[in-house]
Design a protein around this motif. Structure first.
Motif, PDB file in Angstrom:
ATOM      1  N   ARG A 186      -4.624  -1.360  -7.961  1.00 58.36           N
ATOM      2  CA  ARG A 186      -6.083  -0.640  -8.090  1.00 58.36           C
ATOM      3  C   ARG A 186      -5.851   0.080  -7.386  1.00 58.36           C
ATOM      4  N   VAL A 187      -6.691   1.416  -7.610  1.00 53.43           N
ATOM      5  CA  VAL A 187      -6.739   3.084  -6.882  1.00 53.43           C
ATOM      6  C   VAL A 187      -8.000   3.106  -6.463  1.00 53.43           C
ATOM      7  N   GLY A 188      -6.749   3.532  -4.530  1.00 56.37           N
ATOM      8  CA  GLY A 188      -8.114   3.818  -3.875  1.00 56.37           C
ATOM      9  C   GLY A 188      -8.710   4.482  -2.911  1.00 56.37           C
ATOM     10  N   ILE A 189      -9.013   5.649  -2.529  1.00 51.34           N
ATOM     11  CA  ILE A 189      -9.568   6.943  -2.045  1.00 51.34           C
ATOM     12  C   ILE A 189      -9.086   6.995  -0.257  1.00 51.34           C
ATOM     13  N   ASP A 243      -7.513   4.865 -12.407  1.00 55.92           N
ATOM     14  CA  ASP A 243      -7.388   3.810 -12.096  1.00 55.92           C
ATOM     15  C   ASP A 243      -7.974   3.542 -14.193  1.00 55.92           C
ATOM     16  N   ALA A 244      -9.034   3.957 -14.429  1.00 58.67           N
ATOM     17  CA  ALA A 244      -8.240   3.449 -16.408  1.00 58.67           C
ATOM     18  C   ALA A 244      -7.610   3.776 -17.023  1.00 58.67           C
ATOM     19  N   ALA A 245      -7.198   4.971 -16.687  1.00 61.91           N
ATOM     20  CA  ALA A 245      -5.346   4.781 -17.803  1.00 61.91           C
ATOM     21  C   ALA A 245      -3.802   3.928 -17.156  1.00 61.91           C
ATOM     22  N   ILE A 246      -4.461   3.923 -15.946  1.00 57.92           N
ATOM     23  CA  ILE A 246      -2.933   2.641 -15.733  1.00 57.92           C
ATOM     24  C   ILE A 246      -3.900   0.837 -15.823  1.00 57.92           C
ATOM     25  N   GLN A 247      -5.394   0.446 -15.882  1.00 55.67           N
ATOM     26  CA  GLN A 247      -5.508  -0.170 -16.850  1.00 55.67           C
ATOM     27  C   GLN A 247      -5.274  -0.755 -18.224  1.00 55.67           C
ATOM     28  N   LEU A 291      -2.776   1.681  -4.832  1.00 56.48           N
ATOM     29  CA  LEU A 291      -2.126   2.903  -5.275  1.00 56.48           C
ATOM     30  C   LEU A 291      -3.560   4.133  -3.717  1.00 56.48           C
ATOM     31  N   TRP A 292      -3.172   4.362  -3.331  1.00 53.97           N
ATOM     32  CA  TRP A 292      -4.285   5.355  -2.788  1.00 53.97           C
ATOM     33  C   TRP A 292      -3.719   6.605  -2.820  1.00 53.97           C
ATOM     34  N   ASN A 296       1.184  -1.064  -0.067  1.00 58.06           N
ATOM     35  CA  ASN A 296      -0.069   0.115  -0.206  1.00 58.06           C
ATOM     36  C   ASN A 296       0.938   1.359   0.177  1.00 58.06           C
ATOM     37  N   VAL A 297       0.257   2.629  -0.700  1.00 62.07           N
ATOM     38  CA  VAL A 297       1.091   3.594  -1.552  1.00 62.07           C
ATOM     39  C   VAL A 297       0.744   4.559  -0.943  1.00 62.07           C
ATOM     40  N   ALA A 298       0.372   5.538  -0.571  1.00 64.25           N
ATOM     41  CA  ALA A 298      -0.446   6.526  -1.233  1.00 64.25           C
ATOM     42  C   ALA A 298       0.192   7.736  -1.482  1.00 64.25           C
ATOM     43  N   LEU A 299      -0.793   8.093  -2.177  1.00 65.20           N
ATOM     44  CA  LEU A 299       0.351  10.028  -2.139  1.00 65.20           C
ATOM     45  C   LEU A 299      -1.389  11.199  -1.929  1.00 65.20           C
TER      46      LEU A 299
END
Length: 296
Positions: free
Chosen positions: A288-291, A264-268, A208-209, A164-167
């Motif tokens: 995936r990308v989460g909040i 997330d869509a761009a990465i996938q 990615l969060w 888990n990594v966050a920005l």
């Protein structure tokens, strides 16, 4: 309290060892997922007493300095027990035993040695598989200067897959990534979109969060109907919780949820389009990308 009262318990060394051991263990960070904040700095910043720089022999001359803040506003959970490494030999011994015991039960950990401008050594421990590794949005360019998978650029402290990594989310990103697969790939762009896209792949995260401090639980939802977050990362006085059911949250004008879906869509899209080309970024793409919301 009397201003003349001593700030230290002078009789602590005379307590029975069993009692001292209980006190030391009570000061150790709880065995739960933590939130760990890091940043990057220039060499000129390394003399500041408020910053501690990772001491490593593997850094190259062009590698940015990985630093931690020593200010009181650093909420990272590594700050909870980092002082035990330096308090005395007894506290260090007990902390080392606890870290080894947790590793035995499956919680892998890394310990890093940081030094401040005042010459103070600071040690901290985190778990790559369990903890949340957090960077600020101003660190994106510095992230790209690190060769995360080169032995001689990344210290052992960070040379690991992170679950888990966050920005920290920046509202100025709200219109980024309007297309899933643009004619000019995001990874090739020199704009902030390109920098952000490449940084998302650089950190080798399982997920990615995006941390958005504006997102808060809705106040009118009864406690019995509130959903339990899938993941909670504990900091010193704060909790970073996953925003799973968006109907339970007040975004207060934030655009993070729409941005997260587009990123997330761009990465996938990029991963599926290049699946047969085996590009250098593909295997490091976040799942995936989460909040994450911050709850005090």
């Amino acid at each position: 309290m009397d201003s003349q009262s001593p700030k230290k318990f002078q009789l602590f060394p005379y307590l029975p060892f069993e009692l001292r051991e209980m006190i030391w263990k009570a000061a150790i960070r709880p065995q739960e997922r933590g939130a760990q904040f890091f940043t990057f700095s220039n060499s000129s910043d390394c003399v500041l007493a408020s910053l501690a720089v990772l001491a490593s022999d593997t850094l190259t001359a062009k590698t940015p300095n990985l630093t931690i803040s020593l200010d009181d506003d650093n909420v990272s959970s590594y700050m909870i027990d980092s002082g035990l490494w330096n308090a005395c030999s007894e506290s260090r011994m007990i902390l080392q035993k606890e870290v080894a015991k947790r590793r035995w039960f499956g919680q892998d950990s890394r310990t890093g040695h940081f030094t401040s401008g005042s010459g103070l050594d600071r040690y901290l421990t985190y778990s790559p598989r369990d903890d949340l590794i957090c960077f600020q949005h101003q660190d994106l360019k510095k992230l790209l200067e690190w060769e995360w998978n080169e032995v001689y650029s990344v210290p052992p402290f960070l040379r690991e897959y992170h679950a888990n990594v966050a920005l920290e989310y920046d509202q100025r990103w709200q219109y980024f990534f309007p297309e899933g697969l643009p004619v000019v790939p995001y990874r090739n762009r020199k704009t902030m979109q390109g920098i952000l896209f490449r940084a998302c792949h650089k950190v080798a995260a399982g997920k990615l969060w995006l941390i958005d401090y504006r997102v808060q639980p809705k106040a009118n939802i009864p406690k019995e109907k509130q959903s339990v977050p899938d993941l909670t990362f504990h900091a010193n006085g704060k909790r970073f919780v996953s925003v799973d059911d968006e109907t339970m949250w007040d975004f207060q004008g934030s655009t993070c949820q729409a941005f997260a879906r587009r990123l997330d869509a761009a990465i996938q899209f990029y991963a599926s389009f290049t699946a047969f080309g085996i590009p250098d970024l593909l295997w490091r793409a976040p799942g995936r990308v989460g909040i994450l919301a911050c709850i005090e």
